[in-house]
Write an enzyme that holds these catalytic residues in place. Structure first.
Site, short mmCIF file in Angstrom:
data_model
loop_
_atom_site.label_atom_id
_atom_site.label_comp_id
_atom_site.label_asym_id
_atom_site.label_seq_id
_atom_site.Cartn_x
_atom_site.Cartn_y
_atom_site.Cartn_z
N LEU A 1 5.41 2.68 4.17
CA LEU A 1 5.27 2.75 2.72
C LEU A 1 3.97 2.05 2.36
O LEU A 1 3.57 1.09 3.04
CB LEU A 1 6.43 2.04 2.02
CG LEU A 1 7.84 2.62 2.20
CD1 LEU A 1 8.86 1.71 1.51
CD2 LEU A 1 7.94 4.03 1.67
N ASP A 2 3.29 2.52 1.30
CA ASP A 2 2.10 1.81 0.83
C ASP A 2 2.45 0.36 0.53
O ASP A 2 3.59 0.05 0.17
CB ASP A 2 1.56 2.46 -0.45
CG ASP A 2 1.07 3.88 -0.24
OD1 ASP A 2 0.87 4.27 0.93
OD2 ASP A 2 0.89 4.60 -1.25
N ALA A 3 1.45 -0.51 0.62
CA ALA A 3 1.70 -1.94 0.39
C ALA A 3 2.34 -2.19 -0.98
O ALA A 3 3.21 -3.06 -1.11
CB ALA A 3 0.39 -2.73 0.51
N ASN A 4 1.94 -1.44 -1.99
CA ASN A 4 2.47 -1.65 -3.34
C ASN A 4 3.54 -0.65 -3.74
O ASN A 4 3.88 -0.53 -4.92
CB ASN A 4 1.34 -1.67 -4.36
CG ASN A 4 0.57 -2.98 -4.32
OD1 ASN A 4 1.10 -4.01 -3.91
ND2 ASN A 4 -0.68 -2.95 -4.74
N THR A 5 4.07 0.08 -2.76
CA THR A 5 5.25 0.92 -2.99
C THR A 5 6.44 0.19 -2.39
O THR A 5 6.40 -0.21 -1.23
CB THR A 5 5.09 2.31 -2.34
OG1 THR A 5 4.02 3.00 -2.97
CG2 THR A 5 6.37 3.13 -2.50
#
Length: 309
Positions: free
Chosen positions: A139-143
């Site tokens: 997952l993306d760091a901010n997802t």
């Protein structure tokens, strides 16, 4: 050790700038491609090219690619806010918080899922690259949201195969600007690195096939809450596809979201959450599903946008 590639100019790259062509050919950022060209490591018919030179059909390219930088190893330290949804001898499912990458990468100095699990005393599979222990998807760091990590070597190999063969059910909730028309639909558009080379991805002709299914759960005055089912798993796929249909995730300033709306709702990153994850258990064979509750920042923003409707 440097990697030397020699090949004819592909038909689809005739007339392209050298830096853009190099970026597309080897998956480099535009700036990294320009650096390689500036170092004299890109030859066209035996002569060094400038980044703005155009490639011509029938030309012969020789490219010397520098060795990739070695990725840092995970730092074993607990990650505050990362909760465990499920754990057994083979898998561990976490609810990943904001600001946490799946595994270490060059340039990332923040916390990681791998490091957090190791720091909390959990074991993870050692298959694959050292910095990606147990990681079978990202997952993306901010997802935020549900993410499975393999603990056993058997689980690692079987889950990797399941993700590759698209036998995993990945459901996301996204709060997007406006109201998609139709309310339920599919975005089928290829994705590749953005030609600007600034870390973004984009819908690009000749990119990797990418398919996103969406369904509107609730429509508010300024935004819509969608459930999203990924058929493929490209980097930034949901963010790119929602932006491409002019309904970017609320707060996703990288992909064109309205900063005024984001500020009003107190959203400092994309409103995107991996709410549910289902897969065949790698050793038991049963189908298992896990749900991850919204984090506080997304919950507050959703309540506010609902209250304004």
């Amino acid at each position: 050790m440097a990697d030397v590639r020699a090949l004819p100019v592909p038909d689809g790259l005739e007339g392209e700038r050298a830096d853009a062509a190099l970026s597309r050919l080897f998956g480099l950022s535009r700036s990294r491609a320009a650096e390689i060209i500036a170092a004299g490591d890109v030859l066209l018919d035996g002569r060094a090219v400038a980044k703005s030179d155009r490639l011509h059909g029938g030309g012969w390219l020789e490219v010397t690619l520098p060795p990739p930088p070695s990725a840092p190893r995970p730092v074993a330290e607990p990650v505050p806010g990362m909760s465990i949804l499920y754990e057994d001898d083979d898998v561990i499912v976490v609810n990943k918080p904001i600001g946490v990458a799946a595994h270490p990468t060059t340039g990332w100095t923040g916390p990681t899922v791998v490091g957090g699990l190791l720091g909390a005393g959990h074991t993870v599979a050692t298959s694959g690259a050292a910095e990606r222990q147990g990681i079978v998807h990202r997952l993306d760091a901010n997802t935020t949201g549900a993410m499975v990590v393999a603990k056993s070597e058997t689980a690692y190999s079987r889950l990797k195969r399941a993700f590759k063969e698209r036998r995993v059910d990945k459901r996301y909730h996204a709060l997007v600007q406006g109201h998609p028309d139709p309310f339920r639909g599919t975005v089928d558009a290829p994705i590749d690195r953005h030609p600007s080379g600034n870390g973004r991805f984009a819908v690009v002709a000749g990119g990797r096939p990418s398919v996103t299914h969406y369904d509107t759960l609730e429509a508010f005055r300024a935004a819509s809450l969608l459930e999203i089912d990924l058929e493929t798993g490209r980097t930034h796929q949901i963010r790119v596809h929602m932006s491409a249909i002019r309904h970017p995730c609320v707060g996703d300033l990288l992909y064109g979201a309205d900063p005024t709306l984001a500020a009003r709702l107190g959203v400092r990153r994309q409103w995107l959450h991996a709410v549910r994850l289902g897969f065949e258990h790698p050793t038991l064979g049963d189908w298992v599903e896990f749900e991850a509750p919204y984090p506080d920042d997304l919950d507050r923003a959703l309540e506010q946008v609902a209250g304004e409707s």
